[in-house]
Design a protein around this motif. Structure first.
Motif, PDB file in Angstrom:
ATOM      1  N   LEU A 108       0.519  -4.153   6.857  1.00 59.44           N
ATOM      2  CA  LEU A 108       0.522  -2.814   7.438  1.00 59.44           C
ATOM      3  C   LEU A 108       0.493  -2.958   8.950  1.00 59.44           C
ATOM      4  N   THR A 109       1.628  -2.696   9.584  1.00 60.19           N
ATOM      5  CA  THR A 109       1.710  -2.736  11.041  1.00 60.19           C
ATOM      6  C   THR A 109       1.250  -1.393  11.589  1.00 60.19           C
ATOM      7  N   LEU A 110       0.161  -1.411  12.317  1.00 63.60           N
ATOM      8  CA  LEU A 110      -0.385  -0.173  12.869  1.00 63.60           C
ATOM      9  C   LEU A 110       0.392   0.210  14.124  1.00 63.60           C
ATOM     10  N   ILE A 111       1.016   1.373  14.079  1.00 60.33           N
ATOM     11  CA  ILE A 111       1.823   1.837  15.212  1.00 60.33           C
ATOM     12  C   ILE A 111       1.020   2.770  16.108  1.00 60.33           C
ATOM     13  N   GLU A 112       0.294   3.692  15.489  1.00 63.64           N
ATOM     14  CA  GLU A 112      -0.370   4.717  16.306  1.00 63.64           C
ATOM     15  C   GLU A 112      -1.492   5.378  15.511  1.00 63.64           C
ATOM     16  N   ILE A 113      -2.625   5.610  16.189  1.00 60.17           N
ATOM     17  CA  ILE A 113      -3.663   6.496  15.662  1.00 60.17           C
ATOM     18  C   ILE A 113      -3.271   7.901  16.085  1.00 60.17           C
ATOM     19  N   MET A 114      -2.767   8.678  15.170  1.00 60.56           N
ATOM     20  CA  MET A 114      -2.248   9.986  15.530  1.00 60.56           C
ATOM     21  C   MET A 114      -3.355  11.018  15.689  1.00 60.56           C
ATOM     22  N   ASP A 115      -4.408  10.906  14.847  1.00 62.10           N
ATOM     23  CA  ASP A 115      -5.470  11.908  14.926  1.00 62.10           C
ATOM     24  C   ASP A 115      -6.677  11.439  14.131  1.00 62.10           C
ATOM     25  N   ILE A 116      -7.851  11.788  14.622  1.00 65.51           N
ATOM     26  CA  ILE A 116      -9.074  11.669  13.821  1.00 65.51           C
ATOM     27  C   ILE A 116      -9.725  13.050  13.825  1.00 65.51           C
ATOM     28  N   ASP A 117      -9.734  13.661  12.664  1.00 63.02           N
ATOM     29  CA  ASP A 117     -10.295  15.000  12.512  1.00 63.02           C
ATOM     30  C   ASP A 117     -11.747  14.853  12.085  1.00 63.02           C
ATOM     31  N   GLU A 118     -12.662  15.026  13.036  1.00 65.68           N
ATOM     32  CA  GLU A 118     -14.080  14.847  12.743  1.00 65.68           C
ATOM     33  C   GLU A 118     -14.596  15.869  11.739  1.00 65.68           C
ATOM     34  N   THR A 119     -14.059  17.077  11.791  1.00 67.35           N
ATOM     35  CA  THR A 119     -14.517  18.137  10.887  1.00 67.35           C
ATOM     36  C   THR A 119     -14.107  17.860   9.447  1.00 67.35           C
ATOM     37  N   LYS A 120     -12.850  17.470   9.258  1.00 68.36           N
ATOM     38  CA  LYS A 120     -12.347  17.225   7.907  1.00 68.36           C
ATOM     39  C   LYS A 120     -12.569  15.786   7.451  1.00 68.36           C
ATOM     40  N   GLN A 121     -13.034  14.922   8.378  1.00 67.08           N
ATOM     41  CA  GLN A 121     -13.274  13.518   8.049  1.00 67.08           C
ATOM     42  C   GLN A 121     -11.984  12.825   7.591  1.00 67.08           C
ATOM     43  N   VAL A 122     -10.952  12.954   8.415  1.00 63.78           N
ATOM     44  CA  VAL A 122      -9.635  12.422   8.064  1.00 63.78           C
ATOM     45  C   VAL A 122      -9.048  11.684   9.260  1.00 63.78           C
ATOM     46  N   MET A 123      -8.508  10.490   9.010  1.00 67.98           N
ATOM     47  CA  MET A 123      -7.750   9.763  10.021  1.00 67.98           C
ATOM     48  C   MET A 123      -6.277   9.791   9.642  1.00 67.98           C
ATOM     49  N   THR A 124      -5.427  10.084  10.617  1.00 65.46           N
ATOM     50  CA  THR A 124      -3.977  10.090  10.402  1.00 65.46           C
ATOM     51  C   THR A 124      -3.369   8.986  11.240  1.00 65.46           C
ATOM     52  N   THR A 125      -2.612   8.101  10.580  1.00 69.53           N
ATOM     53  CA  THR A 125      -1.998   6.977  11.273  1.00 69.53           C
ATOM     54  C   THR A 125      -0.505   6.912  10.988  1.00 69.53           C
ATOM     55  N   HIS A 126       0.214   6.381  11.953  1.00 69.55           N
ATOM     56  CA  HIS A 126       1.634   6.058  11.780  1.00 69.55           C
ATOM     57  C   HIS A 126       1.712   4.552  11.624  1.00 69.55           C
ATOM     58  N   SER A 127       2.327   4.075  10.531  1.00 70.16           N
ATOM     59  CA  SER A 127       2.342   2.649  10.228  1.00 70.16           C
ATOM     60  C   SER A 127       3.695   2.218   9.679  1.00 70.16           C
ATOM     61  N   TRP A 128       3.929   0.917   9.716  1.00 73.73           N
ATOM     62  CA  TRP A 128       5.061   0.313   9.022  1.00 73.73           C
ATOM     63  C   TRP A 128       4.504  -0.495   7.858  1.00 73.73           C
ATOM     64  N   ILE A 129       5.019  -0.257   6.688  1.00 77.24           N
ATOM     65  CA  ILE A 129       4.610  -0.979   5.488  1.00 77.24           C
ATOM     66  C   ILE A 129       5.650  -2.054   5.192  1.00 77.24           C
ATOM     67  N   THR A 130       5.202  -3.282   4.982  1.00 77.63           N
ATOM     68  CA  THR A 130       6.080  -4.399   4.618  1.00 77.63           C
ATOM     69  C   THR A 130       5.637  -4.964   3.277  1.00 77.63           C
ATOM     70  N   LEU A 131       6.549  -5.033   2.326  1.00 74.55           N
ATOM     71  CA  LEU A 131       6.274  -5.599   1.006  1.00 74.55           C
ATOM     72  C   LEU A 131       7.248  -6.740   0.744  1.00 74.55           C
ATOM     73  N   LYS A 132       6.741  -7.835   0.169  1.00 73.61           N
ATOM     74  CA  LYS A 132       7.574  -8.979  -0.167  1.00 73.61           C
ATOM     75  C   LYS A 132       7.201  -9.476  -1.561  1.00 73.61           C
ATOM     76  N   TRP A 133       8.210  -9.742  -2.374  1.00 71.50           N
ATOM     77  CA  TRP A 133       7.994 -10.324  -3.695  1.00 71.50           C
ATOM     78  C   TRP A 133       9.287 -10.995  -4.131  1.00 71.50           C
ATOM     79  N   VAL A 134       9.248 -11.686  -5.268  1.00 72.22           N
ATOM     80  CA  VAL A 134      10.421 -12.364  -5.798  1.00 72.22           C
ATOM     81  C   VAL A 134      10.801 -11.731  -7.131  1.00 72.22           C
ATOM     82  N   ASP A 135      12.054 -11.313  -7.231  1.00 72.99           N
ATOM     83  CA  ASP A 135      12.624 -10.808  -8.476  1.00 72.99           C
ATOM     84  C   ASP A 135      13.724 -11.781  -8.879  1.00 72.99           C
ATOM     85  N   ALA A 136      13.423 -12.657  -9.844  1.00 65.42           N
ATOM     86  CA  ALA A 136      14.359 -13.724 -10.216  1.00 65.42           C
ATOM     87  C   ALA A 136      15.688 -13.177 -10.725  1.00 65.42           C
ATOM     88  N   ARG A 137      15.689 -11.934 -11.199  1.00 63.36           N
ATOM     89  CA  ARG A 137      16.934 -11.333 -11.694  1.00 63.36           C
ATOM     90  C   ARG A 137      17.915 -11.047 -10.556  1.00 63.36           C
TER      91      ARG A 137
END
Length: 237
Positions: free
Chosen positions: A52-81
């Protein structure tokens, strides 16, 4: 015929040959491919690497207890087919294929605050297929996660917010997901926040066993530690 025209014709022939090789390759790979079937069996788990490449902390809403982030997700696996021998297909060593054409691991955002926690690539995201059968999928995501914000020391407070992922339907003996636990998270593209100073971004991995079941349940964590910038004019509404 002049020399320029000969070069253009030769280039066109090469492009055409390459296209034919890729067409044959894709047709062969997907002739009997079924994305509903997992690329593993009961005897061996499938290793899936996530980052998970963290790009930006967009918001932390103290009232709602929520963090919003912009990220890049990288997944790697092997599919022999999806493996092939390049020498049989004009030395083609990789392909870009729409990700909705292949099986993908069902990793979900465990501590989401939204109803839909499935991590799906949006838009026209391509997966990179290598001749070895390795699949690389990279896409952007806006993540909204729960974060218990302690305001006891506001406005000089420090917060730790966790972003957690797990497989929705596979246990760890089927899907062995890892994230390089113990290593720092990827901040190569990070954009600093005007309100919060990023102190650390670390990765960890939890394996849990429940009394009901012998199989392990794996959770991948990405921990964000932040300190509010001093002398700011931020206020809590």
């Amino acid at each position: 015929m002049d020399l320029k025209m000969l070069f253009l014709l030769a280039g066109g022939m090469l492009v055409s040959a390459s296209s034919v090789d890729k067409h044959r390759l894709v047709a062969g790979l997907f002739e009997n491919y079924d994305k509903r079937i997992e690329p593993f069996d009961d005897d061996y788990p499938l290793d899936v690497k996530m980052d998970l490449t963290l790009i930006e902390i967009m918001d932390i809403d103290e009232t709602k207890q929520v963090m919003t982030t912009h990220s890049w997700i990288t997944l790697k696996w092997v599919d022999a087919r999806l493996a092939w021998q390049p020498e049989h297909f004009g030395d083609v060593t990789d392909l870009r294929i729409p990700s909705d054409m292949i099986w993908t691991p069902d990793l979900t955002l465990k501590n989401t605050v939204e109803l839909n926690n499935q991590l799906l690539p949006g838009g026209q995201n391509n997966a990179i297929l290598l001749s070895s059968g390795e699949v690389i999928l990279v896409y952007q995501a806006i993540l909204k996660t729960s974060c218990r914000v302690d305001l006891s020391y506001f406005p000089m407070d420090q917060q730790m917010c966790r972003i957690s992922f797990h497989s929705w339907s596979y246990t760890g003996d089927k899907l062995n997901v890892t994230n390089g636990a113990g290593e720092p998270g990827d901040l190569n593209e990070y954009i600093s926040n005007m309100e919060w100073i990023l102190l650390s971004y670390e990765k960890s991995r939890d394996t849990t066993f429940y009394t009901c079941c012998p199989e392990p349940y794996i959770t991948l964590n990405f921990d964000v530690v932040l300190r509010r910038r001093p002398c700011s004019s931020w206020s809590i509404s």
